[in-house]
Design an enzyme around this catalytic site. Structure first.
Site: not given
Lengths: 351, 251
Positions: B131-134
């Site tokens: 996921n983008m936010k990590g």
């Protein structure tokens, strides 16, 4: 009678596969190694997983080590080589990469224990087997890993030994059922279509090369490639393309329960022709489903037949239970009639 | 209590003081709560080879089960110096370095599919990587330039994943397995590899697994290219995937 003698002279590459981890593959392997040594054969040895480590990485149970003697050829990784106490000479390095290091081919110079971890992919195993044969091995044994069975594909090894044991299930009858199912798959018949029989390799190879996921042998004797890349998730599509009078449904790659169910959902024509798949290791259908599919009229033939040499049984489970040896063996023999069933934990003579 | 005092060839658990060997156990026994239960727990820990077991807490779980916390002294020690664990061997790169590597060495977008396969519905692992936010200040693969990352989510059937991999022309598959009782993760992970072999795709893909019970050594047996345990970040996985692609001529 010895296990080694059950391997025909013409068979050069042999895979040992297991119904589950700790089914007794390594015990089988050790027995084959010691027998081959007595018969004076030079054996090559590798593994798709890892062998000879003293503790199982999954369950933490103790495992038997693998002992090698001078003359044997071994394909293992550089990391495992460093952990082995046998003295070995490097014959060749390879480009096969594994999480445990790169694979090297070694000749044993002094007896000792080894840890064996060969290439992980079947293509890699094939390449390494060939090299070992070229470097002087008379036969090559390929040990399996866990419950992986794809090394038994005739594209990888010429013949197969199936190991089963109490570890598969606490219930003896389930172990026998599942083992018999696997043995039966490995002995499925080839395709007896007259056109295919005439030129089995060229017909199939030509078709396989085209890269289509499935094909239909039409009434007229032509294989028509279907416009799909894989049979996975395409069972319905394939089923809709079948016509009355077709004489075979060819599938490249895997045959799964879902594919069969989808196929059956859209057509009844599957009853009138065999499903022809590359070999038994492409089948992913459980014992129960297989029985149901068979009753509904499914027939499966192989483009290339597998060759099952024998079944080894281990009545002990590291889970703590054990079966009565005689009962277990008798039950297996009752269901598996075409090949010998051997108690691998018993004495050499006990068949 | 400085580090120099520790004898690494003879390491024992640490409680309050160095080498006191103190260990805390917590477990449940299928026995009714009571003094006998406490004694059973104490004896079990003794049987494990511990010394001076002390049941500091016992809790009635109802229906004849009791939960315990036991303190005990561990008489054993470990030679830390003799331990060698195989790890993923690729040069560690940062997100920016991975992006640069892709631009100059791979020279095209890298397609990575991630999924929690089989019955597993615990997506924390794969979400942290994809996921983008990590996670923990490390951005996920979706944010990487040059990476087409698809998180297929939880309970993905192996069949479905393989079909998707063919459709998307994937370069790498990341499989997360968090819930692993009775070693169900092993069967599930080998099943995927066997399917890929059957479809003759194994050689064309980098296949990586991750989860709390997965080690690099286990990955070898399962037939994966690498195994990442907890504490790995997106850049660890990405570094491995892109370097392995180049090493194996898959660019």
């Amino acid at each position: 009678m010895k296990l080694w003698e059950l391997i025909p002279d013409t068979v050069k590459t042999i895979s040992v596969i297991g119904m589950a981890k700790n089914a007794g593959k390594t015990v089988t392997l050790n027995r084959l190694l010691s027998e081959s040594q007595k018969s004076g054969n030079w054996v090559g040895l590798t593994s798709i997983g890892r062998d000879g480590e003293l503790e199982d990485v999954v369950t933490g149970t103790e495992k038997p080590g693998v002992e090698v003697v001078p003359g044997m050829i071994v394909a293992t990784t550089d990391v495992c080589m460093a952990r082995s106490d046998a003295r070995m000479e490097i014959l060749e390095t390879t480009n096969e990469r594994t999480p445990m290091g790169n694979v090297v081919i070694l000749k044993v110079r002094q007896k000792g224990m080894v840890e064996i971890a060969g290439p992980d992919s079947n293509r890699g195993i094939q390449r390494v087997c060939l090299r070992m044969l070229t470097l002087g091995a008379e036969k090559v044994l390929v040990d399996g890993a866990l419950d992986r069975k794809s090394s038994a594909s005739p594209a990888v090894t010429e013949a197969t030994i199936l190991s089963t044991g109490a570890v598969v299930d606490r219930d003896l009858s389930n172990v026998v059922k599942e083992t018999a199912h696997q043995a039966m798959l490995l002995e499925l018949p080839g395709w007896n279509h007259p056109l295919f029989q005439k030129r089995p390799d060229t017909t199939m190879d030509q078709w396989l090369q085209q890269g289509s996921g499935a094909g239909i042998m039409r009434k007229e004797g032509q294989v028509e490639s279907l416009p799909i890349t894989t049979a996975l998730s395409s069972g319905k599509e394939i089923g809709r393309l079948l016509k009355k009078g077709d004489t075979g449904l060819l599938i490249r790659g895997s045959l799964t329960e879902k594919t069969v169910k989808d196929l059956m959902a859209v057509t009844d024509l599957y009853r009138e022709l065999p499903l022809v798949i590359e070999d038994a290791t492409r089948i992913f259908i459980g014992e129960r489903e297989w029985r149901i599919f068979r009753k509904m009229g499914l027939r499966v033939n192989l483009m290339k037949r597998n060759r099952l040499l024998f079944v080894t049984a281990n009545p002990w489970s590291p889970g703590g239970w054990r079966f009565d040896e005689m009962r277990f063996l008798e039950a297996l023999k009752h269901e598996i009639k075409s090949v010998p069933v051997v108690n691998v934990m018993g004495k050499e003579e006990s068949f | 209590m400085s580090a120099q005092l520790v004898d690494l060839s003879n390491v024992k658990p640490y409680g309050d003081t160095l080498d006191d060997g103190m260990v805390q156990f917590s477990f449940t026994l299928p026995v009714p709560y009571g003094e006998e239960a406490r004694e059973a727990a104490r004896r079990l820990v003794l049987k494990m080879g511990m010394e001076e077991p002390n049941v500091v807490n016992a809790m009635d779980l109802g229906i004849g089960y009791t939960y315990f916390i036991v303190y005990a002294k561990c008489p054993h020690s470990i030679n830390y110096n003799a331990i060698k664990v195989p790890k993923v061997e690729s040069d560690h790169m940062t997100k920016e370095e991975v992006e640069e590597f892709i631009e100059h060495q791979v020279k095209r977008d890298v397609v990575i599919l991630g999924a929690c396969t089989g019955s597993d519905a615990h997506t924390v692992g794969i979400d942290a990587i994809m996921n983008m936010k990590g996670f923990h200040g490390h951005y996920g693969l979706e944010r990487y330039k040059g990476v087409e990352a698809y998180n297929l989510g939880s309970q993905v059937e192996n069949e479905e994943l393989v079909a998707k991999a063919i459709e998307m022309k994937a370069d790498a598959l990341l499989i997360s397995q968090v819930v692993t009782q009775k070693d169900v993760h092993v069967k599930n992970l080998t099943h995927l590899i066997e399917l890929l072999e059957a479809e003759q795709l194994r050689d064309q893909l980098i296949v990586v697994c991750g989860g709390p019970r997965i080690s690099h050594e286990l990955a070898k047996e399962l037939g994966y290219d690498a195994g990442f345990s907890s504490g790995s970040y997106a850049e660890d996985v990405a570094s491995f995937v892109v370097q392995e692609m180049v090493q194996r001529n898959l660019v």
